[in-house]
Structure formats: C-alpha cells, structure tokens
Design an enzyme around this catalytic site. Sequence first.
Site, PDB file in Angstrom:
ATOM      1  N   ARG A   1     -42.159 -10.962 -59.135  1.00  0.00           N
ATOM      2  CA  ARG A   1     -40.858 -11.585 -58.864  1.00  0.00           C
ATOM      3  C   ARG A   1     -40.883 -13.066 -59.206  1.00  0.00           C
ATOM      4  O   ARG A   1     -39.883 -13.618 -59.693  1.00  0.00           O
ATOM      5  CB  ARG A   1     -40.436 -11.369 -57.415  1.00  0.00           C
TER       6      ARG A   1
ATOM      7  N   ARG B   1     -33.910 -39.267 -63.048  1.00  0.00           N
ATOM      8  CA  ARG B   1     -32.966 -38.219 -62.670  1.00  0.00           C
ATOM      9  C   ARG B   1     -31.992 -37.942 -63.801  1.00  0.00           C
ATOM     10  O   ARG B   1     -31.404 -38.862 -64.358  1.00  0.00           O
ATOM     11  CB  ARG B   1     -32.214 -38.650 -61.403  1.00  0.00           C
TER      12      ARG B   1
ATOM     13  N   LYS C   1     -35.163 -16.335 -56.704  1.00  0.00           N
ATOM     14  CA  LYS C   1     -35.674 -16.868 -55.435  1.00  0.00           C
ATOM     15  C   LYS C   1     -35.880 -18.377 -55.569  1.00  0.00           C
ATOM     16  O   LYS C   1     -37.000 -18.877 -55.725  1.00  0.00           O
ATOM     17  CB  LYS C   1     -36.972 -16.158 -55.036  1.00  0.00           C
TER      18      LYS C   1
END
Length: 285
Positions: A51, A100, A149
């Site tokens: 996964r 960023r 996930k």
Amino acid sequence: MRTVYLNGDYLPETEAKVSIFDRGFVMGDGVYEVTSVLDGKLIDFAGHLARLQRSLDALEMKNPLSESDWLEVHRQLVARNGVTEGMVYLQVTRGNPGDRDFAYPAADVEPTVVLYTQSKPGLADNPAAKTGLRVITVAEQRWARRDIKTVQLLYPSMAKMMAKKAHVDDAWFVEDGFVTEGTSNNAYIVKGNKIITRALSHDLLHGITRAAVLRFARDAQMEVEERNFTVDEAKAADEAFITSASAFVLPVVEIDGVALGTGKPGKVAGRLREIYLDEMRKAAI
C-alpha cells in the site's frame, strides 16, 4: 529514550530534526503507514509495504528504500526500543526543496524518511473488544482521494474530537446517506450473518486489515457483500464492527445513540477478531 530513524540514521528522538521547508510540514505532501507489532514481530508487513508503494505512485513520489531495507529498519527499531506489542509508524514526504512552492520540486530532491515506534502493551487484549465501541455519524468532508494514505489527517482529527465531545469512542463518515468509513478504520455491519462493507474505490482507504479480515471471513464460510450501506441500515443491523492495523477487529454496539442488536458485542465480530489474531501471529515476521 526512544530511538527513531531519520534519513538513514538511528537517533535519539530528541536529536531527530526535519527542515521547516519540508513539504510534509508546509504542504502535507507525504504518505504514511502503521504496522502493528505482536510478540515482537511485524503483522501483515507485506501488505503495508504494497500500500505504501501504491500511495507513493499515486503522488508521483519515489520509494526511497528497497523492501529488504524497509524490513531491516522496522526490525531494528522494534529491537532497539524493546517493543513487544505496539506499532511502527513510517512517513515519507517529498522532502525539502529549500523553499516553499506549490509546484513539485525537482526530481533530485530526496524524500524525507521518518520511522518511530509506539509501545502499546495489551494491544491484543483491548478492553473494547469486550465492551464494544459507540460511534456517531458525521458529514464526509475529506478530499476525494481517500484511498491514498496521506498525512492530511485534519478532518479525521476533527471528527475524532466531535466524538470525544459527544462522549463516544469514534465517528463514521457519511456521504449521500451512505457510510464511507470510520475516522481511522473501515466500517462494517452484519445482518442475518451477512457481513456488509463498502466496496473499494477512491472513497475510502484500502485497509490492509480489511483485506485480511474479509479473506478470513470467506475462508470461514461467512457471507460477505461489498456494497454501500445507509446509516438507517446500520442502525437496524444485528451487529457492526471496525477494522484497522492497530485495532484489529473491534465491535460497534451503538450508532448515534441507537443500540445495535442486543447492545453488546456480536458473535461475528468476536469470531473474526479471534481468527485474525491467530492467523496474523502465525504469519508475523
């Protein structure tokens, strides 16, 4: 003091540092897995690694370690921290691009890899297996790719707090009248000995424990139906339960204040928990 793993090094937890520019911190740009430990061994490890790869692929992130290296790090942390029952948490982010930016950084930016253990004595003897969980339903407000996930867990955390404020154990998300899953688990109902749970899609996490439990259920000649079910259908069920890597199988005895069946943990959930723990202990590595 706990030993953790960070980018190739085993460190005391107080010495492990991650950049403020790491995309896991500024963008939630990362994925994670949690593998349970019983008797000092890893439960369903291959499923969690598979996964992890699916999540990384979905976000176009490279896998920083080989399967054997992942296994070695997990085993090292379990041994160094003396974990008999508990969990190993791993997180991979897109790394530190030096500033960023919404755009993904260049491919040569190395992922950030973090692993640590959490010791949980009595994990297999959770009292909730005998008392059952009480849950409330809340509106589904997460993003559309719940099958990945990711570390973006703000709304599940908010839902956990809604449950806490309601003096219950957890919350189930509801979309268009149908239950999707729990805040950190897959959801099931049982009606007439038939196990009903939502089919896999982008709507819910493809639970590793879910896959094992449904396989064991079918092996035990239990009927399984993968389809959507409504909140009203859940409240009228004979029993209900949840599965997750750390909870294994836990019964649900109340939904939105409505007691299910006898109001006590059901036989199907209890039997599946027994089978799961027995089979997983045999297969642990």
